[in-house]
Design a protein around this motif. Sequence first.
Motif, PDB file in Angstrom:
ATOM      1  N   ARG A 107       0.818  -1.203   0.000  1.00  0.00           N
ATOM      2  CA  ARG A 107       0.000   0.000   0.000  1.00  0.00           C
ATOM      3  C   ARG A 107       0.863   1.270   0.000  1.00  0.00           C
ATOM      4  N   THR A 108       2.068   1.153   0.580  1.00  0.00           N
ATOM      5  CA  THR A 108       2.892   2.348   0.742  1.00  0.00           C
ATOM      6  C   THR A 108       3.690   2.689  -0.514  1.00  0.00           C
ATOM      7  N   SER A 109       3.610   1.842  -1.514  1.00  0.00           N
ATOM      8  CA  SER A 109       4.450   2.067  -2.687  1.00  0.00           C
ATOM      9  C   SER A 109       3.606   2.038  -3.964  1.00  0.00           C
ATOM     10  N   THR A 110       3.968   2.880  -4.920  1.00  0.00           N
ATOM     11  CA  THR A 110       3.209   2.895  -6.168  1.00  0.00           C
ATOM     12  C   THR A 110       3.664   1.768  -7.096  1.00  0.00           C
ATOM     13  N   ARG A 111       4.962   1.444  -7.028  1.00  0.00           N
ATOM     14  CA  ARG A 111       5.486   0.394  -7.904  1.00  0.00           C
ATOM     15  C   ARG A 111       5.332  -0.961  -7.213  1.00  0.00           C
ATOM     16  N   PRO A 112       4.838  -1.988  -7.894  1.00  0.00           N
ATOM     17  CA  PRO A 112       4.724  -3.295  -7.242  1.00  0.00           C
ATOM     18  C   PRO A 112       6.101  -3.865  -6.913  1.00  0.00           C
ATOM     19  N   LEU A 140      16.236 -10.782 -10.547  1.00  0.00           N
ATOM     20  CA  LEU A 140      15.081  -9.900 -10.479  1.00  0.00           C
ATOM     21  C   LEU A 140      15.558  -8.470 -10.665  1.00  0.00           C
ATOM     22  N   HIS A 141      14.715  -7.693 -11.357  1.00  0.00           N
ATOM     23  CA  HIS A 141      14.997  -6.276 -11.460  1.00  0.00           C
ATOM     24  C   HIS A 141      13.664  -5.534 -11.453  1.00  0.00           C
ATOM     25  N   LEU A 142      13.514  -4.625 -10.499  1.00  0.00           N
ATOM     26  CA  LEU A 142      12.256  -3.873 -10.347  1.00  0.00           C
ATOM     27  C   LEU A 142      11.053  -4.815 -10.326  1.00  0.00           C
ATOM     28  N   GLY A 143      11.216  -5.949  -9.636  1.00  0.00           N
ATOM     29  CA  GLY A 143      10.080  -6.842  -9.433  1.00  0.00           C
ATOM     30  C   GLY A 143       9.797  -7.798 -10.575  1.00  0.00           C
ATOM     31  N   GLN A 144      10.672  -7.790 -11.601  1.00  0.00           N
ATOM     32  CA  GLN A 144      10.422  -8.709 -12.706  1.00  0.00           C
ATOM     33  C   GLN A 144      11.615  -9.642 -12.904  1.00  0.00           C
TER      34      GLN A 144
END
Lengths: 229, 300
Positions: A12-17, A211-215
């Motif tokens: 909830r605290t972050s815009t990026r997953p 992983l990079h930025l969740g991917q």
Amino acid sequence: MIRLEHVSKSYRTSTRPALDDVTVAVGKGEFAFLIGPSGSGKSTLLRLLLREEVASAGDVYVADLNVGRLSQRRIPQLRQRVGCVFQDFRLLANKTVSENVAFALEVIGKPRHTIRKVVPEVLELVGLEGKADRMPHELSGGEQQRVAIARAFVNRPLVLLADEPTGNLDRDISHEIMLLLERINRTGTTVLMATHDHTIVDSMRRRVVELHLGQVVRDESRGVYGVSR
Amino acid sequence: MRASFVFSEVVTGLRRNVTMTVAMILTTAISLGLLGGGLLVVRTIDRMQQDYYQRVETVVYLSADISANDPGCTSSTCSALRGQLESAPGVQTVIFESRQAAFARFQRIFQGQPELLQLARPEALPASLRVQLSDPARFPSIAKAFTGRPGVDRVTDQGEYLRQLFRALDGLRNATFVIALIQALAALLLISNTIQISAFTRRAEVGVMRLTGASRWYTQLPFLLEAVVAGVVGGVLAIVGLVIGKVAFVDRVLAGVFEAAIVPRIGYADIFSVAPVLLLVGSVVAALTGYLTLRLYVRT
């Protein structure tokens, strides 16, 4: 043994997953590194496997358990099959080495005679026979991590998760810890280790999931840490 | 479930925050002690009520004429009144008390005050018909039926004074319960707080327990039991306190009152019949508080 299918996790605290449509599988008895810079989602992935968090979308499987769908009451069943070690060891300071290891069995209600038999065995496996009665503060960092690994492994989990287990250790000691994790892997335990220690990843030549930025940006069966970083 | 393991966790937990544990137990004890005191007051009042209402009488005072001239209730007016009273519903017995008998009783009651006796004359006291009612609530109908009848001076009910006394005692009991309730609230908050502190000081253990797949019972039972121990120990202390209170205070200060059988004596049997209630209330309330605290504040 471990399977993530189109898993996303947003806080909830972050815009990026933290994780963005991740699909990855680690087979039984496999050894895999999970690499990536800080904030890439490594820890989130491990927390999902332990059901410390629940995925926002997608399914997480460990063995035959659909982790996200487990009822509160069945979460212990999952965690008894998944051992876990951390960068900061998380030993109990007021218990001896063997008490620390025994604690993991006591709290799941194992009978005393089993504990008395199994604890020395696992201490021998990690190379700490003879230090059973020491307190954690009397041990070196490497030895403390061995105790933590013994504790995680004493109940013979199907999966061992390691979150930066060498993060606090120097190179030689780290190497010894890796040899220990390899030995545990050879008993048929699936090992998934999150790290950003280049040297270790490069020297082991095991499967690497990056992983990079969740991917997931890379998944190689005999990988190195990578030249770009 | 390994009982010895859970038990040793409970002992460790209680020992680690000794001051909080003591505060929690003492507050619980005081609260339960007040509850027990209130319950004892209730028992005493109940017994007094039975006892007193059995003894109180409705009194039909007779006119000056009958008082002066009819020492045996043989006149037609007096014997008719007696007959009607005896056949009235709810009346158990009717006893005639002549002026002489009333004066004799007066002398007996005030034998400690000779000045008063010197002043008193039998002529000042009326004869009366003393009526024992099977149900004190019947008084108004009797009063209505006999007030103003020939030969009747007035009808009085001793029960009215008793009702005032019991209203005062009821107030005492209610005050005790209110204080007990406030104390109980303090005890609950302390128990809740102690469990939170306990959970915080043991967060490392609890963390390891969660990761190794200990069931919720295993992680939380020690905390719950800590609360229950506080409840039970508090209950035991409360009972000890009641016994001490009886021996050191009630028995001494109220000795004369007990002797005169004005207030029924509070016996050990009374305290021990209240004791299980205190233990039960203490442990159940503590366990519930513990359970709610764990649900609300402590992550599993």
